[in-house]
Design a protein around this motif. Structure first.
Motif, mmCIF file in Angstrom:
data_model
loop_
_atom_site.group_PDB
_atom_site.id
_atom_site.type_symbol
_atom_site.label_atom_id
_atom_site.label_comp_id
_atom_site.label_asym_id
_atom_site.label_seq_id
_atom_site.Cartn_x
_atom_site.Cartn_y
_atom_site.Cartn_z
ATOM 1 N N GLY A 31 0.804 -1.203 0.000
ATOM 2 C CA GLY A 31 0.000 0.000 0.000
ATOM 3 C C GLY A 31 0.841 1.259 0.000
ATOM 4 N N GLY A 32 0.179 2.382 -0.273
ATOM 5 C CA GLY A 32 0.863 3.668 -0.263
ATOM 6 C C GLY A 32 0.748 4.390 -1.589
ATOM 7 N N PHE A 33 1.022 5.674 -1.530
ATOM 8 C CA PHE A 33 1.001 6.532 -2.717
ATOM 9 C C PHE A 33 2.172 7.492 -2.565
ATOM 10 C CE2 PHE A 33 -0.051 10.016 -5.398
ATOM 11 C CZ PHE A 33 -0.863 9.531 -6.410
ATOM 12 N N GLY A 34 3.205 7.314 -3.396
ATOM 13 C CA GLY A 34 4.445 8.024 -3.111
ATOM 14 C C GLY A 34 5.015 7.468 -1.818
ATOM 15 N N LEU A 35 5.264 8.355 -0.854
ATOM 16 C CA LEU A 35 5.693 7.913 0.469
ATOM 17 C C LEU A 35 4.585 8.062 1.498
ATOM 18 C CD1 LEU A 35 9.332 9.348 0.631
ATOM 19 C CD2 LEU A 35 8.572 7.096 -0.134
ATOM 20 N N CYS A 36 3.382 8.391 1.043
ATOM 21 C CA CYS A 36 2.249 8.596 1.947
ATOM 22 C C CYS A 36 1.521 7.279 2.179
ATOM 23 C CB CYS A 36 1.292 9.632 1.350
ATOM 24 S SG CYS A 36 -0.184 9.924 2.333
ATOM 25 N N GLY A 37 1.443 6.873 3.428
ATOM 26 C CA GLY A 37 0.718 5.647 3.756
ATOM 27 C C GLY A 37 1.444 4.375 3.399
ATOM 28 N N ILE A 38 2.783 4.402 3.407
ATOM 29 C CA ILE A 38 3.521 3.172 3.133
ATOM 30 C C ILE A 38 3.819 2.450 4.446
ATOM 31 C CG2 ILE A 38 4.554 4.087 1.028
ATOM 32 C CD1 ILE A 38 7.199 4.348 2.579
ATOM 33 N N PRO A 39 3.826 1.123 4.444
ATOM 34 C CA PRO A 39 4.142 0.361 5.646
ATOM 35 C C PRO A 39 5.659 0.300 5.861
ATOM 36 C CG PRO A 39 3.605 -1.130 3.867
ATOM 37 C CD PRO A 39 3.422 0.254 3.336
ATOM 38 N N THR A 48 7.893 -10.196 -7.160
ATOM 39 C CA THR A 48 7.080 -9.322 -8.002
ATOM 40 C C THR A 48 6.346 -8.383 -7.064
ATOM 41 O OG1 THR A 48 6.790 -10.952 -9.764
ATOM 42 C CG2 THR A 48 5.158 -9.184 -9.625
ATOM 43 N N ALA A 49 6.591 -7.087 -7.210
ATOM 44 C CA ALA A 49 6.007 -6.095 -6.315
ATOM 45 C C ALA A 49 4.898 -5.334 -7.022
ATOM 46 C CB ALA A 49 7.072 -5.126 -5.810
ATOM 47 N N ILE A 50 3.717 -5.329 -6.420
ATOM 48 C CA ILE A 50 2.587 -4.540 -6.921
ATOM 49 C C ILE A 50 2.466 -3.315 -6.033
ATOM 50 C CG2 ILE A 50 0.121 -4.514 -7.439
ATOM 51 C CD1 ILE A 50 0.221 -7.614 -7.360
ATOM 52 N N SER A 51 2.623 -2.145 -6.622
ATOM 53 C CA SER A 51 2.531 -0.910 -5.850
ATOM 54 C C SER A 51 2.315 0.238 -6.809
ATOM 55 C CB SER A 51 3.810 -0.685 -5.034
ATOM 56 O OG SER A 51 3.756 0.545 -4.323
ATOM 57 N N ASN A 52 1.617 1.268 -6.349
ATOM 58 C CA ASN A 52 1.428 2.432 -7.205
ATOM 59 C C ASN A 52 2.759 2.983 -7.686
ATOM 60 O OD1 ASN A 52 -0.165 4.776 -8.290
ATOM 61 N ND2 ASN A 52 1.129 5.857 -6.833
ATOM 62 N N ASN A 53 3.774 2.933 -6.842
ATOM 63 C CA ASN A 53 5.089 3.478 -7.195
ATOM 64 C C ASN A 53 6.177 2.615 -6.562
ATOM 65 O OD1 ASN A 53 4.165 4.731 -4.583
ATOM 66 N ND2 ASN A 53 6.322 5.319 -4.619
ATOM 67 N N ALA A 54 7.413 2.977 -6.825
ATOM 68 C CA ALA A 54 8.544 2.179 -6.345
ATOM 69 C C ALA A 54 9.333 2.886 -5.256
ATOM 70 C CB ALA A 54 9.462 1.824 -7.518
ATOM 71 N N GLY A 55 8.673 3.761 -4.492
ATOM 72 C CA GLY A 55 9.367 4.480 -3.443
ATOM 73 C C GLY A 55 10.363 5.475 -4.019
ATOM 74 N N VAL A 56 11.345 5.837 -3.224
ATOM 75 C CA VAL A 56 12.430 6.709 -3.676
ATOM 76 C C VAL A 56 13.739 6.001 -3.384
ATOM 77 C CG1 VAL A 56 11.108 8.836 -3.314
ATOM 78 C CG2 VAL A 56 12.531 7.939 -1.459
ATOM 79 N N ASP A 57 14.830 6.532 -3.877
ATOM 80 C CA ASP A 57 16.125 5.895 -3.644
ATOM 81 C C ASP A 57 16.396 5.794 -2.143
ATOM 82 O OD1 ASP A 57 17.331 5.509 -6.388
ATOM 83 O OD2 ASP A 57 16.822 7.637 -6.469
ATOM 84 N N GLY A 58 16.550 4.564 -1.657
ATOM 85 C CA GLY A 58 16.916 4.349 -0.265
ATOM 86 C C GLY A 58 15.777 4.343 0.727
ATOM 87 N N ALA A 88 -3.598 9.011 3.574
ATOM 88 C CA ALA A 88 -2.832 7.772 3.745
ATOM 89 C C ALA A 88 -3.682 6.538 3.470
ATOM 90 C CB ALA A 88 -2.236 7.698 5.150
ATOM 91 N N ARG A 89 -4.994 6.744 3.281
ATOM 92 C CA ARG A 89 -5.850 5.609 2.916
ATOM 93 C C ARG A 89 -5.449 5.102 1.526
ATOM 94 N NH1 ARG A 89 -12.419 5.805 3.084
ATOM 95 N NH2 ARG A 89 -11.876 7.232 4.785
ATOM 96 N N ASN A 90 -5.385 5.982 0.551
ATOM 97 C CA ASN A 90 -5.016 5.729 -0.853
ATOM 98 C C ASN A 90 -5.223 4.279 -1.309
ATOM 99 O OD1 ASN A 90 -2.208 4.616 -0.132
ATOM 100 N ND2 ASN A 90 -1.891 6.751 0.465
ATOM 101 N N PHE A 91 -4.150 3.567 -1.661
ATOM 102 C CA PHE A 91 -4.277 2.207 -2.199
ATOM 103 C C PHE A 91 -4.446 1.143 -1.112
ATOM 104 C CE2 PHE A 91 -2.963 4.060 -6.120
ATOM 105 C CZ PHE A 91 -3.273 3.161 -7.124
#
Length: 232
Positions: free
Chosen positions: A25-33, A49-59, A172-175
């Protein structure tokens, strides 16, 4: 049945394995575990295999799993904030299945609802539709999309009771609700844990039937992905 685990590592123990499909879950860095992602990194599992709206940021976020080369494929709708993602993809080291954002949300929701596929106008006439069934309804063309079901879902909520009823906080609800539904096993990271009955049933966003394990992370870092401030 006790769903509450003492830390993120123990919540993942005996569940995560090499080659699994993990929805996050999460959108950008909002609401990520945050804690669960860190524990997944430390578990050493690979070929994910990762399903996510995005791939986070470096690090940070899923970017941690990219830097350790634990992800072999991303199913995502936006990956523009991660230089390591771009490097791996352009070098042919990482598979990518691009999915329109609304379609990704519906693929997860439908998977959790037991719907194997659905038709949408989004992507018709583009590379998104390549190799997929096209069908006409009422004079309009639609592309068939297969739903998504994950072996494990990692979810962030603000609050849970001990049964696993969840409440999310604002954007933070997002996905997260759709990701929670789509997992064969769903593990949830929360900031606040309360007793059963303390959450008004009308306030529950995700019911406990979708939740298998819970871990408390009372003080997540909550990084800001793009911070813009006014000049002095």
């Amino acid at each position: 049945m006790n769903k509450v685990y003492p830390d993120a590592a123990s919540a993942l123990a005996g569940i995560v394995q090499d080659g699994q499909t993990i929805a996050v879950g999460g959108f950008g860095l909002c609401g990520i575990p945050e804690a669960l992602i860190g524990a997944l990194r430390d578990s050493g599992v690979t070929k994910l295999t990762a399903i996510s709206n995005n791939a986070g940021v470096d690090g940070f976020g899923l970017g941690q799993l990219l830097s350790t080369r634990q992800i072999k494929k991303m199913i995502a709708s936006y990956v523009g904030e991660n230089k390591e993602f771009a490097r791996q993809f352009l070098a042919g080291e990482l598979e990518l299945e691009f999915t329109p954002q609304g379609t990704l949300a519906e693929k997860l929701r439908a998977g959790g609802a037991g719907i194997p596929a659905f038709f949408t106008k989004t992507g018709v006439g583009t590379i998104v539709a390549n190799g997929k069934e096209i069908r006409e309804f009422d004079g309009e063309q639609y592309v068939m999309e297969r739903s998504l079901v994950a072996d494990v879902s990692l979810v962030k909520a603000y609050m849970a009771d001990r049964a696993g009823n969840l409440v999310y906080r604002k954007t933070a609800r997002n996905f997260n609700p759709n990701v929670a539904m789509a997992g064969k096993i769903t593990i949830v990271e929360v900031e606040k844990l309360v007793e059963i009955g303390e959450i008004d049933p009308d306030d529950v966003h995700t019911p406990s039937i979708f939740v298998h394990r819970i871990v408390v992370n009372a003080n997540p870092e909550k990084r800001i992905e793009q911070r813009t401030v006014r000049a002095d």
